[in-house]
Design an enzyme around this catalytic site. Structure first.
Site, PDB file in Angstrom:
ATOM      1  N   GLU A 176     -64.945  18.149 -16.908  1.00  0.00           N
ATOM      2  CA  GLU A 176     -65.127  16.686 -16.632  1.00  0.00           C
ATOM      3  C   GLU A 176     -63.959  15.893 -16.122  1.00  0.00           C
ATOM      4  OE1 GLU A 176     -65.726  15.263 -20.478  1.00  0.00           O
ATOM      5  OE2 GLU A 176     -68.017  15.673 -20.427  1.00  0.00           O
ATOM      6  N   GLU A 374     -73.248  20.491 -21.153  1.00  0.00           N
ATOM      7  CA  GLU A 374     -72.974  19.797 -22.564  1.00  0.00           C
ATOM      8  C   GLU A 374     -74.086  18.610 -22.586  1.00  0.00           C
ATOM      9  OE1 GLU A 374     -69.108  17.998 -23.221  1.00  0.00           O
ATOM     10  OE2 GLU A 374     -68.086  19.799 -22.464  1.00  0.00           O
TER      11      GLU A 374
HETATM   12  P1  P53 Z   1     -66.279  14.065 -28.470  1.00  0.00           P
HETATM   13  C1  P53 Z   1     -65.789  11.037 -23.282  1.00  0.00           C
HETATM   14  C2  P53 Z   1     -67.305  10.930 -22.642  1.00  0.00           C
HETATM   15  C3  P53 Z   1     -68.080  12.094 -22.465  1.00  0.00           C
HETATM   16  C4  P53 Z   1     -67.646  13.390 -22.886  1.00  0.00           C
HETATM   17  O1  P53 Z   1     -66.850  14.242 -27.158  1.00  0.00           O
HETATM   18  C5  P53 Z   1     -66.353  13.423 -23.461  1.00  0.00           C
HETATM   19  C6  P53 Z   1     -65.464  12.445 -23.541  1.00  0.00           C
HETATM   20  C7  P53 Z   1     -63.963  12.807 -24.073  1.00  0.00           C
HETATM   21  O2  P53 Z   1     -64.044  12.517 -25.391  1.00  0.00           O
HETATM   22  O3  P53 Z   1     -65.981  14.806 -23.672  1.00  0.00           O
HETATM   23  C8  P53 Z   1     -66.597  15.751 -23.700  1.00  0.00           C
HETATM   24  O4  P53 Z   1     -65.706  15.143 -28.983  1.00  0.00           O
HETATM   25  C9  P53 Z   1     -66.028  16.853 -23.518  1.00  0.00           C
HETATM   26  C10 P53 Z   1     -65.922  17.681 -24.805  1.00  0.00           C
HETATM   27  C11 P53 Z   1     -66.086  16.542 -26.044  1.00  0.00           C
HETATM   28  C12 P53 Z   1     -67.529  16.365 -25.597  1.00  0.00           C
HETATM   29  O5  P53 Z   1     -67.694  15.680 -24.569  1.00  0.00           O
HETATM   30  O6  P53 Z   1     -65.204  12.932 -28.070  1.00  0.00           O
HETATM   31  O7  P53 Z   1     -66.005  17.886 -22.417  1.00  0.00           O
HETATM   32  O8  P53 Z   1     -64.682  18.424 -24.951  1.00  0.00           O
HETATM   33  O9  P53 Z   1     -65.784  17.427 -27.273  1.00  0.00           O
HETATM   34  C13 P53 Z   1     -67.984  15.383 -26.856  1.00  0.00           C
HETATM   35  O10 P53 Z   1     -67.405  13.403 -29.401  1.00  0.00           O
END
Ligand code: P53
Length: 476
Positions: A176, A374
């Site tokens: 990201e 993801e």
């Molecule tokens: P969490 C922000 C917006 C979209 C994805 O996020 C993001 C973030 C950062 O928080 O992160 C990605 O755990 C990232 C993962 C993360 C996952 O999305 O905040 O690549 O490491 O855990 C979900 O709910």
């Protein structure tokens, strides 16, 4: 029969720092994730100056995958995973980041982990830098503001490509990388680039400088990976959060267009090997005087990625930001609520069609294979009286996204390599440090207070996803 490839890479995704724990095992050094405390929904994580006594650092133990991985991989295999996306913790391989030689115990851990995956025919998909820069590199060199980081990263990347040649063929460079578009967020700057906020510096300029060095490092890594093993495929990793205009008002449209440029120019550089036209103009107007050499530009051209890895959770929305003619985009404050969408408890807009939209957007511009690395729904799960989590809301979210993903393949003709939902086993949230914001098919008995047995159990979504994989996405 779905139109998905026969060898479609169904699996799940995690990142080392969010599940491994073992933060000091096998000679591991301290990473930026090790100095982030637990926040909560709406409460930011604190980034401390080193590991301080009396603070709660949830990544130190996480779900102790470091010791539980054989059991966990076995459960992934039971669901029928074809691949497993994780990251290699930089601090296991180079504990401080500037050592001359890699740490054997760290390499050995991943050797064993990848062997365990292959035992079940599960292909590892590896991110090199996923929010876990060695903290020493932040302290001593200022993180990615420093050109020397390219060298440190290349040592790390090369050690991984050499050691895991033949065991890993799918790689991504920087997770990201475009989160730092939000350069007013200390979290985004630290996790992406190891930057600490300094009020005397222009943070926008610094973000562009750090990103440039990362993009050069990424392009060098792509070349190195191909040189070491021509079978290697190296992708970028972009957080796709499409930004829609709120209405048909032309200034809403232009604000959205410029916001998309500000968020996705990273993909232009990764995929096209050059900066988009507006950026040199912007740098000049702002007098940024960035350290970008001719040689760098050649490297970018020679190191374009093989595929687009991306995350997708939500879309965003913007209205006329009043900043014509530049329409300068402020990610921290610039968005507005999309009235057509529902939001998760954490305020993330649920928008399955946005996934298809984002895929089309990438495809129109870059015409490269794509990999959804993801996607998922963070929620509070309750263990039922029968001891099981009945997560129909998660199944519903994933089903609706897979439907759109299939349309992108079957109707829009997009070449999609695979799909790895986020947090296939419950883990520590990156954004909040919570345990109770869960994404998994596998429940882990541990809560926000750090209490629990760490016992693993199957949720309803486990059985559902198993059937999805078995039918190559036919049976949703
Ligand atoms: P969490 C922000 C917006 C979209 C994805 O996020 C993001 C973030 C950062 O928080 O992160 C990605 O755990 C990232 C993962 C993360 C996952 O999305 O905040 O690549 O490491 O855990 C979900 O709910």
């Amino acid at each position: 029969m779905t139109g998905l490839r026969k060898d479609f890479l169904w699996g799940g995704a995690v990142a080392a720092h969010q599940l491994e724990g073992g933060w000091q095992e096998g000679g591991k050094g301290i990473s930026v994730a090790d100095v982030m405390t637990a926040g909560a929904n709406g409460v930011s994580r604190e980034i401390t100056d080193g590991v301080l006594p009396g603070k709660n650092y949830p990544n130190h133990e996480a779900i102790d995958f470091y010791h539980h991985y054989p059991e966990d991989i076995k459960l992934f295999a039971e669901m029928g995973f074809k691949c497993f996306r994780t990251s290699i913790a930089w601090t296991r391989i180079f504990p401080e980041g500037d050592e001359a030689e890699p740490n054997e115990a760290g390499l050995k851990f991943y050797d064993d982990l990848f062997d365990e995956c292959h035992k079940y025919g599960i292909e590892p998909v590896i991110t090199l830098s996923h929010f876990e820069i060695p903290f020493h590199l932040v302290k001593k060199y200022g993180g990615w503001r420093n050109r020397k980081m390219i060298e440190f990263f290349m040592k790390f990347a090369t050690a991984c490509f050499e050691r895991f040649s033949g065991k890993v063929k799918y790689w991504m460079t920087f997770n990201e990388i475009n989160n730092q578009t939000n350069y007013d967020s200390p979290f985004a700057l630290m996790t992406n680039s190891g930057l600490t906020v300094d009020p005397s510096e222009n943070m926008e300029r610094l973000m562009y400088q750090a990103s440039h060095f990362e993009l050069v490092a990424s392009a060098l890594a792509v070349q190195k990976a191909h040189e070491i093993d021509p079978n290697n495929q190296v992708g970028c990793m972009i957080a796709m959060v499409p930004i829609y205009p709120l209405t048909a008002k032309p200034q809403d449209i232009m604000s959205a267009e410029k916001a998309m440029q500000a968020r996705y120019w990273f993909a232009d550089v990764h995929c096209n090997g050059r900066y988009p036209s507006w950026l040199p103009v912007h740098f000049k107007r702002e007098n940024f005087n960035l350290d970008i050499t001719e040689e760098d530009l050649d490297v970018l051209k020679a190191g374009t990625v093989d595929y687009i890895g991306f995350s997708y959770y939500m879309s965003a929305c913007i209205k006329d930001n009043g900043n014509a003619p530049e329409y300068h985009y402020d990610e921290q404050n610039g968005q507005t609520t999309n009235p057509y969408l529902e939001h998760s408890e954490w305020g993330w807009a649920v928008d399955p069609e946005g996934l298809r939209y984002g895929m089309n957007w990438f495809n129109d511009r870059y015409n490269l294979p794509q990999f959804i690395v993801e996607n998922g729904f963070g929620a509070i799960d309750k263990v039922g009286a029968d001891g099981k989590v009945h997560d129909s809301y998660r199944i519903d979210y994933l089903r609706r996204h897979i439907e759109q993903m299939k349309l992108a393949v079957e109707i829009d003709g997009i070449d999609l390599m695979g799909y790895t939902p986020w947090g296939c086993i419950d883990l520590v949230s990156a954004g909040t440090g919570q345990m109770d914001k869960r994404y998994g098919f596998i429940y882990v008995d541990k809560n926000d207070a750090g209490e629990g047995t760490l016992k693993r159990s199957r949720k309803d979504s486990f059985d559902w996803y198993k059937e999805v994989i078995a039918t190559n996405g036919e049976d949703l």
